[in-house]
Scaffold this motif. Structure first.
Motif, PDB file in Angstrom:
ATOM      1  N   LYS A 110     -11.667   5.256  91.530  1.00 44.94           N
ATOM      2  CA  LYS A 110     -13.123   5.408  91.505  1.00 44.94           C
ATOM      3  C   LYS A 110     -13.764   4.596  90.375  1.00 44.94           C
ATOM      4  CE  LYS A 110     -13.343   9.590  94.113  1.00 44.94           C
ATOM      5  NZ  LYS A 110     -12.828   9.027  95.308  1.00 44.94           N
ATOM      6  N   THR A 111     -13.267   3.333  90.226  1.00 44.70           N
ATOM      7  CA  THR A 111     -13.804   2.406  89.210  1.00 44.70           C
ATOM      8  C   THR A 111     -13.920   1.005  89.813  1.00 44.70           C
ATOM      9  OG1 THR A 111     -11.586   1.878  88.408  1.00 44.70           O
ATOM     10  CG2 THR A 111     -12.756   3.661  87.266  1.00 44.70           C
ATOM     11  N   TRP A 112     -14.716   0.183  89.156  1.00 46.99           N
ATOM     12  CA  TRP A 112     -14.820  -1.237  89.530  1.00 46.99           C
ATOM     13  C   TRP A 112     -13.728  -1.986  88.788  1.00 46.99           C
ATOM     14  CZ3 TRP A 112     -17.718  -2.822  93.449  1.00 46.99           C
ATOM     15  CH2 TRP A 112     -18.777  -2.022  93.851  1.00 46.99           C
ATOM     16  N   ARG A 113     -12.857  -2.658  89.510  1.00 47.31           N
ATOM     17  CA  ARG A 113     -11.749  -3.395  88.907  1.00 47.31           C
ATOM     18  C   ARG A 113     -11.982  -4.888  89.071  1.00 47.31           C
ATOM     19  NH1 ARG A 113      -6.199  -0.649  89.999  1.00 47.31           N
ATOM     20  NH2 ARG A 113      -6.152  -0.467  87.766  1.00 47.31           N
ATOM     21  N   THR A 114     -11.596  -5.644  88.058  1.00 44.77           N
ATOM     22  CA  THR A 114     -11.787  -7.097  88.085  1.00 44.77           C
ATOM     23  C   THR A 114     -10.949  -7.731  89.183  1.00 44.77           C
ATOM     24  OG1 THR A 114     -12.243  -7.115  85.724  1.00 44.77           O
ATOM     25  CG2 THR A 114     -11.610  -9.209  86.720  1.00 44.77           C
ATOM     26  N   TYR A 115     -11.610  -8.554  90.008  1.00 45.25           N
ATOM     27  CA  TYR A 115     -10.949  -9.283  91.087  1.00 45.25           C
ATOM     28  C   TYR A 115     -10.826 -10.766  90.721  1.00 45.25           C
ATOM     29  CZ  TYR A 115      -9.890 -10.683  95.894  1.00 45.25           C
ATOM     30  OH  TYR A 115      -9.297 -11.195  97.017  1.00 45.25           O
ATOM     31  N   LEU A 116     -11.898 -11.357  90.192  1.00 45.79           N
ATOM     32  CA  LEU A 116     -11.918 -12.750  89.711  1.00 45.79           C
ATOM     33  C   LEU A 116     -12.794 -12.848  88.477  1.00 45.79           C
ATOM     34  CD1 LEU A 116     -12.547 -14.726  93.042  1.00 45.79           C
ATOM     35  CD2 LEU A 116     -10.428 -14.663  91.749  1.00 45.79           C
ATOM     36  N   ARG A 117     -12.527 -13.871  87.666  1.00 56.35           N
ATOM     37  CA  ARG A 117     -13.345 -14.134  86.471  1.00 56.35           C
ATOM     38  C   ARG A 117     -13.674 -15.614  86.389  1.00 56.35           C
ATOM     39  NH1 ARG A 117     -14.073 -10.492  82.521  1.00 56.35           N
ATOM     40  NH2 ARG A 117     -12.741  -8.679  82.463  1.00 56.35           N
ATOM     41  N   GLY A 118     -14.764 -15.932  85.706  1.00 59.30           N
ATOM     42  CA  GLY A 118     -15.134 -17.313  85.438  1.00 59.30           C
ATOM     43  C   GLY A 118     -15.999 -17.372  84.192  1.00 59.30           C
ATOM     44  N   HIS A 119     -15.898 -18.475  83.455  1.00 63.61           N
ATOM     45  CA  HIS A 119     -16.659 -18.632  82.212  1.00 63.61           C
ATOM     46  C   HIS A 119     -17.316 -20.006  82.202  1.00 63.61           C
ATOM     47  CE1 HIS A 119     -14.836 -15.046  80.466  1.00 63.61           C
ATOM     48  NE2 HIS A 119     -13.698 -15.471  80.987  1.00 63.61           N
ATOM     49  N   ASP A 120     -18.433 -20.109  81.513  1.00 66.77           N
ATOM     50  CA  ASP A 120     -19.119 -21.387  81.378  1.00 66.77           C
ATOM     51  C   ASP A 120     -20.054 -21.297  80.181  1.00 66.77           C
ATOM     52  OD1 ASP A 120     -19.839 -23.977  81.916  1.00 66.77           O
ATOM     53  OD2 ASP A 120     -20.531 -23.595  83.943  1.00 66.77           O
ATOM     54  N   GLY A 121     -20.834 -22.308  79.972  1.00 68.70           N
ATOM     55  CA  GLY A 121     -21.780 -22.321  78.874  1.00 68.70           C
ATOM     56  C   GLY A 121     -22.772 -23.451  79.040  1.00 68.70           C
ATOM     57  N   PHE A 122     -23.811 -23.448  78.217  1.00 70.17           N
ATOM     58  CA  PHE A 122     -24.813 -24.518  78.263  1.00 70.17           C
ATOM     59  C   PHE A 122     -25.554 -24.560  76.941  1.00 70.17           C
ATOM     60  CE2 PHE A 122     -27.263 -20.839  79.351  1.00 70.17           C
ATOM     61  CZ  PHE A 122     -28.562 -21.098  78.927  1.00 70.17           C
ATOM     62  N   ALA A 123     -26.275 -25.635  76.742  1.00 72.03           N
ATOM     63  CA  ALA A 123     -27.140 -25.785  75.576  1.00 72.03           C
ATOM     64  C   ALA A 123     -28.536 -26.073  76.110  1.00 72.03           C
ATOM     65  CB  ALA A 123     -26.668 -26.909  74.672  1.00 72.03           C
ATOM     66  N   GLY A 124     -29.519 -25.446  75.539  1.00 72.82           N
ATOM     67  CA  GLY A 124     -30.889 -25.652  75.991  1.00 72.82           C
ATOM     68  C   GLY A 124     -31.620 -24.332  76.069  1.00 72.82           C
ATOM     69  N   ALA A 125     -32.849 -24.380  76.591  1.00 76.76           N
ATOM     70  CA  ALA A 125     -33.692 -23.193  76.651  1.00 76.76           C
ATOM     71  C   ALA A 125     -33.305 -22.265  77.798  1.00 76.76           C
ATOM     72  CB  ALA A 125     -35.151 -23.596  76.778  1.00 76.76           C
ATOM     73  N   GLU A 126     -33.048 -22.832  78.977  1.00 79.26           N
ATOM     74  CA  GLU A 126     -32.686 -22.006  80.121  1.00 79.26           C
ATOM     75  C   GLU A 126     -31.873 -22.804  81.129  1.00 79.26           C
ATOM     76  OE1 GLU A 126     -36.471 -22.190  83.112  1.00 79.26           O
ATOM     77  OE2 GLU A 126     -36.610 -20.768  81.454  1.00 79.26           O
TER      78      GLU A 126
END
Length: 169
Positions: free
Chosen positions: A117-133
């Protein structure tokens, strides 16, 4: 007797040199003949004419409109890959509170586990950026694992969660 052994050594030395010259000449001749045969084999000048054709196919369905990404919300859309394999594209607008600094963010596709009865991680991904939005997009593929899923986005210490969606095959 000494003169005889000296003459024999001189004859043998001369014969060895001649034998080396003969082997070198034979190797050169073999290489030349092989190269000439290769050139003759590849110098075929026959050409075949190839005709390329194309045909226009009518558009059977309009392109899906993608809603603009909003800050604090995750929009998930289905991208059919054929068969039971489906890709799900998640989009959100990220606003960097410090536009002069880079901002890292992470995606998580979670699957509901009825057993715990929990949410388990299936996939992950990471990223980043520079700027206002930035409009952040992430695509995850689910194949052969039916159940309830949701997408979570963590940026700047805050997490945003999408609505849950069901995968049926």
């Amino acid at each position: 007797m000494e003169t005889m052994s000296t003459r024999s050594a001189a004859v043998l030395t001369g014969t060895a040199g001649a034998a080396r010259m003969f082997v070198a000449a034979l190797a050169f001749t073999s290489a030349y003949v092989g190269f000439s045969a290769y050139g003759a084999a590849t110098s075929d000048t026959r050409a075949e004419q190839i005709t390329l054709s194309s045909r226009a196919l009518p558009v059977t369905a309009p392109a899906a409109e993608v809603a603009p990404a909003k800050n604090g919300e995750i929009a998930v859309s289905v991208v059919a890959d054929g068969g039971c394999a489906r890709s799900y594209e998640a989009r959100s607008l990220l606003v960097n509170p410090e536009p002069g600094q880079s901002m890292r963010y992470g995606w998580r596709l979670a699957r509901w586990s009825p057993a715990t009865k929990t949410w388990r991680t299936y996939l992950r991904g990471h990223d980043g950026f520079a700027g206002a939005e930035r409009t952040a997009e992430w695509r995850a593929q689910i194949s052969g694992n039916p159940g309830w899923y949701r997408v979570e986005l963590t940026a700047g210490g805050e997490a945003v969660t999408s609505e849950r969606f069901q995968v049926s095959c």
